[in-house]
Design an enzyme around this catalytic site. Structure first.
Site, PDB file in Angstrom:
ATOM      1  N   GLU A  39      41.024 -39.645  47.465  1.00  0.00           N
ATOM      2  CA  GLU A  39      40.658 -38.293  47.992  1.00  0.00           C
ATOM      3  C   GLU A  39      40.877 -37.312  46.840  1.00  0.00           C
ATOM      4  O   GLU A  39      41.842 -37.453  45.920  1.00  0.00           O
ATOM      5  CB  GLU A  39      41.727 -37.876  48.949  1.00  0.00           C
ATOM      6  CG  GLU A  39      41.467 -36.488  49.527  1.00  0.00           C
ATOM      7  CD  GLU A  39      42.603 -36.252  50.741  1.00  0.00           C
ATOM      8  OE1 GLU A  39      43.410 -37.071  50.845  1.00  0.00           O
ATOM      9  OE2 GLU A  39      42.503 -35.114  51.379  1.00  0.00           O
ATOM     10  N   LYS A 110      35.881 -33.234  54.928  1.00  0.00           N
ATOM     11  CA  LYS A 110      37.117 -33.713  55.921  1.00  0.00           C
ATOM     12  C   LYS A 110      37.149 -32.567  57.134  1.00  0.00           C
ATOM     13  O   LYS A 110      37.277 -31.411  57.155  1.00  0.00           O
ATOM     14  CB  LYS A 110      38.300 -33.632  54.981  1.00  0.00           C
ATOM     15  CG  LYS A 110      39.590 -34.148  55.662  1.00  0.00           C
ATOM     16  CD  LYS A 110      40.743 -33.946  54.572  1.00  0.00           C
ATOM     17  CE  LYS A 110      41.982 -34.715  55.176  1.00  0.00           C
ATOM     18  NZ  LYS A 110      43.149 -34.698  54.144  1.00  0.00           N
ATOM     19  N   CYS A 143      41.228 -39.362  54.513  1.00  0.00           N
ATOM     20  CA  CYS A 143      42.665 -39.260  54.641  1.00  0.00           C
ATOM     21  C   CYS A 143      43.102 -39.094  56.044  1.00  0.00           C
ATOM     22  O   CYS A 143      42.954 -39.855  57.064  1.00  0.00           O
ATOM     23  CB  CYS A 143      43.437 -38.503  53.576  1.00  0.00           C
ATOM     24  SG  CYS A 143      45.096 -39.018  53.409  1.00  0.00           S
TER      25      CYS A 143
HETATM   26  C1  ACM Z   1      46.186 -36.191  53.727  1.00  0.00           C
HETATM   27  O1  ACM Z   1      45.383 -35.902  54.391  1.00  0.00           O
HETATM   28  N1  ACM Z   1      45.722 -36.054  52.296  1.00  0.00           N
HETATM   29  C2  ACM Z   1      47.562 -36.693  54.012  1.00  0.00           C
END
Ligand code: ACM
Length: 262
Positions: A39, A110, A143
């Site tokens: 990420e 995300k 993530c």
């Molecule tokens: C995250 O979502 N980078 C912990």
């Protein structure tokens, strides 16, 4: 067979060109069909505020760094999943690009923002989508999306065989949880985390490494060390993800009793 892998490394906060150069140098000698990167793999993670994130963001249509990752994908004839800060006007998203020999094929933003990310990024606004590369169906999450079982379920029910998860994990549960996600959806899951620390004025974060690839049914094909650089590659048969029977009489999707889930 389909060769997949990840590159776990210690990236430098606020040094996108250096991080990009490192990715390109290291991956130049890698042969794979698909490789997942962490990420926010160009910029680093722990932004003090939105302005700082915008400063290190990339416009995917006008980014030297992303162009050079696209050139790498073309040269190596492979697909990469790259986490990056995506700029859109005055907002930024915590995004993952699926990049192939012909350039960017898909961008996922995300959906579930973690902790202080809520003050930095806009929430993802694009529905989950399965992309097919070389006949293999890929789904992208980023993530913290891991903590919502619906994410992988949605992608698996759309036919995803391989879930790619760029990560900057600071909690320690994700890797274990992905075994359950793989059992309950019978998919491959590639989690590419980073390692090292970011020490910033607002605090310090340590990333937990232990990138891994899990096969349908929950077998860990490989898990890397917590605090070490790692490239791991292996051959998988994505068709192993097609059979959703967990016993002769139990189908993971068809047996759902959605009338009781309201
Ligand atoms: C995250 O979502 N980078 C912990």
């Amino acid at each position: 067979m389909f060769r997949v892998g990840y590159y776990q490394f210690r990236l430098l906060f606020g040094k996108p060109e250096q991080n990009c150069k490192k990715i390109i140098t290291v991956l130049d000698s890698v042969e794979s069909d698909l490789l997942v990167l962490p990420e926010l793999a160009l910029s680093g993670y722990y932004f003090a505020n939105k302005e700082e994130a915008l400063h290190f963001s990339e416009d995917p249509n006008n980014s030297k760094n992303i162009d050079s990752i696209c050139e790498l994908a073309a040269k190596k004839n492979m697909h990469l999943v790259l986490g990056f800060v995506e700029r859109q006007q005055n907002n930024c998203f915590n995004s993952a690009a699926l990049i192939g020999p012909n350039g960017i094929e898909h961008i996922y933003r995300k959906i579930h923002l973690f902790n202080e990310e809520k003050f930095i990024f806009a929430e993802g606004d694009i529905p989950f989508k399965v992309n097919t590369i070389n006949g293999v169906k890929l789904g992208l999450i980023v993530c913290f999306d891991w903590v919502f079982p619906e994410t992988i379920r949605m992608l698996a029910m759309q036919g995803a065989q391989v879930i790619c998860q760029p990560a900057n994990l600071v909690l320690t549960y994700c890797q274990q949880t992905m075994i359950a996600r793989s059992i309950e959806n019978r998919v491959f899951i590639i989690t590419c985390n980073r390692y090292g620390q970011e020490i910033r004025p607002q605090g310090a974060l340590k990333f937990t490494g232990r990138s891994q690839i899990v096969a349908p049914g929950g077998n860990i094909l490989h898990r890397s060390a917590a605090q070490r650089e790692a490239i791991y590659l292996c051959d998988i048969d994505p068709k192993d993800a097609n059979n959703k029977f967990i016993t002769k009489y139990n189908h993971l999707f068809n047996d759902r009793r959605v009338e009781f889930y309201k």
